[in-house]
Every structure is written in structure tokens, then in C-alpha cells.
Scaffold this motif. Sequence first.
Motif, PDB file in Angstrom:
ATOM      1  N   THR A   1       0.824  -1.209   0.000  1.00  0.00           N
ATOM      2  CA  THR A   1       0.000   0.000   0.000  1.00  0.00           C
ATOM      3  C   THR A   1       0.856   1.256   0.000  1.00  0.00           C
ATOM      4  OG1 THR A   1      -1.735  -1.185   1.211  1.00  0.00           O
ATOM      5  CG2 THR A   1      -1.866   1.216   1.177  1.00  0.00           C
TER       6      THR A   1
ATOM      7  N   PRO B   1      -3.267  -3.301  -3.458  1.00  0.00           N
ATOM      8  CA  PRO B   1      -3.198  -3.387  -1.986  1.00  0.00           C
ATOM      9  C   PRO B   1      -4.240  -4.321  -1.396  1.00  0.00           C
ATOM     10  CG  PRO B   1      -2.986  -1.113  -2.721  1.00  0.00           C
ATOM     11  CD  PRO B   1      -3.406  -1.910  -3.921  1.00  0.00           C
TER      12      PRO B   1
ATOM     13  N   GLY C   1      -5.645   1.595   4.335  1.00  0.00           N
ATOM     14  CA  GLY C   1      -5.488   0.974   3.022  1.00  0.00           C
ATOM     15  C   GLY C   1      -6.626   1.336   2.086  1.00  0.00           C
TER      16      GLY C   1
END
Length: 292
Positions: free
Chosen positions: A87, A229, A252
Motif C-alpha cells: 500500500t 493493496p 489501506g
Amino acid sequence: MALGASASGQTGAAVGALAFTDLGVPGVVAVRQVVAAVALNAVVRWSPQSLDRRSWLLVVALAAVMGLMNLTVYEAVSRTGLGLAVTVEFLGPLAVAVGTSRRALDAIAAVVAAVGVLVLVAPGPTSDVAGIALALAAAAAWASYILLSRALGARLPGLRGAAAAATVLAVAWALPVLLVVLLARPPWQAVALAAVCGVLSSALPYPADMAALRRLPASTYSTLLSANPVWAFLAGVVLLGERVAVHELVGGALVVVANAAVAALPAHRRGAGPTGADPAASGGDDDGGARA
């Protein structure tokens, strides 16, 4: 195919992480890089004699950046976990997209992503500062890869530039490291895991990406890559047994939304998509750095 390639890449990263203990990060990256070079040369035809001096300089620079990117992100994974590292690394493509745009929405997306990273890493006394720094270094390397591949793509259409860079990196660095690792006689299971990592993260995604790019607009393809991610967190939980805290999910999600918002904009409004891999701008070079 685009989503499958993305999921395969992150699954491969998780499989590679299983071999860190026996092979070390350099060993896993070396195996993966050799597989990447073989995979690219299997689908891309290029000749060293066809490259002029300027192209070779770009190829060597791209190879160095690719090696740095893979080493730093895998080192970050070993310290912070797969989801967090990937991420944070995704800030690289976002930075390029925002930096080549003058739209207010892109600036807002950058702020949202920055907030997301702060929420994600939850800075404090227990934070792995070195791991976060490595992930940020990987992000910077990915951004550099995008700019270099764009310049090289203008001289070498398609994936020929990425194939040349992957080959240079494999010969100059990955093969010697791989030989040193193999001389230490690591468990064959670890070598097999690293090889599977190379197949899932390099060999399989290449043809899927190329096929997807023939059918999807660059902006749509780039938007789908924002799922990286998400796949990373899932692979970390399922394959590595990583625990995901609520703040990591929230952070995230903010980064993914910011990337998707920028990527969803029409390509003609920006210099490139968030992966910096607008095929129209680079002759078809997609996210070869992520794969290679």
C-alpha cells in the motif's frame, strides 16, 4: 485478466515471503528476477544490437531502479507485512499521476492518500520505522521506473525496454546472487517457493496484462490496478497468517480510493494513468516494474 494478473502478482509476493528465512530477501528477489527475464524474453523479441547508446543508458538505469524497487519492497514486506508495504509502495504511481496533473481533484486524492498512509502505519513508538522507510524507498523507485520506462518506451515500442532491462538486471546481479545462494545449499522447498513466486509474479501476469491492455482503455486498466493493496492484504492474511487491524483496513481503503479516483479520470486529462503506464504514452509498456 487484469484483476487476475494483479491477484497473481500479490499471491506470488506472499509465496516468496515464505522463503525469506532460508534464502534471504536478496535470494528470493534473485530467483524472481531470473524468472522475470526468462518470461519477458519468451514473449518479447529484442536485439542488443538494435539499441543505441542513449537507449542503453536508459536500459541500465531502468534495470538499476527495478532492482532497487524489488529489494526495498521485499525488505519492507519482511518487516511490516505484505499489505502495508504494498500500500505504501503504491504512493509512487500516485505521485507521478498527481505530479503530471493540474486538476484539483488529483491534489485532493493525494491528500486523501497521505491521510490513508498515516492511518495505515499509525506512527508510534512500536512502529517499524525502517520497514516504512523501505516501503517509501520502493515507492520512489516505482515512480522513477515509471518516468524511465516512459522515456524508454518512446524509443523502444512495447515491452522491449522492460525485457532488455530485466535481462541486464538478471545477468548483472540476479544470476551471481542466485549462484551464491545455491552454493549455500538451501532447502529445495525454499528454492521452489521462490521459483513459484517468480512464476506467479512475473511469468503469468505478463501475457494476462498484455491481453487485457488490448481490450481495455488505459484508464480502466489503471483503475483495476488499484486493487493491488487489496490483494496484498488478502494474500498476507491467507498465506502468511498476518493480522490486519482496523486502522490498517481504513488506511489501506483510503489509499485505494485515492488511486482509483485518479486512475478513473480520462487519460487525455493527465500525462499518464496512476501506474504511469498509459500504453498510448509508452508504446504499451504497462506495469512491467511491478511484475519484473
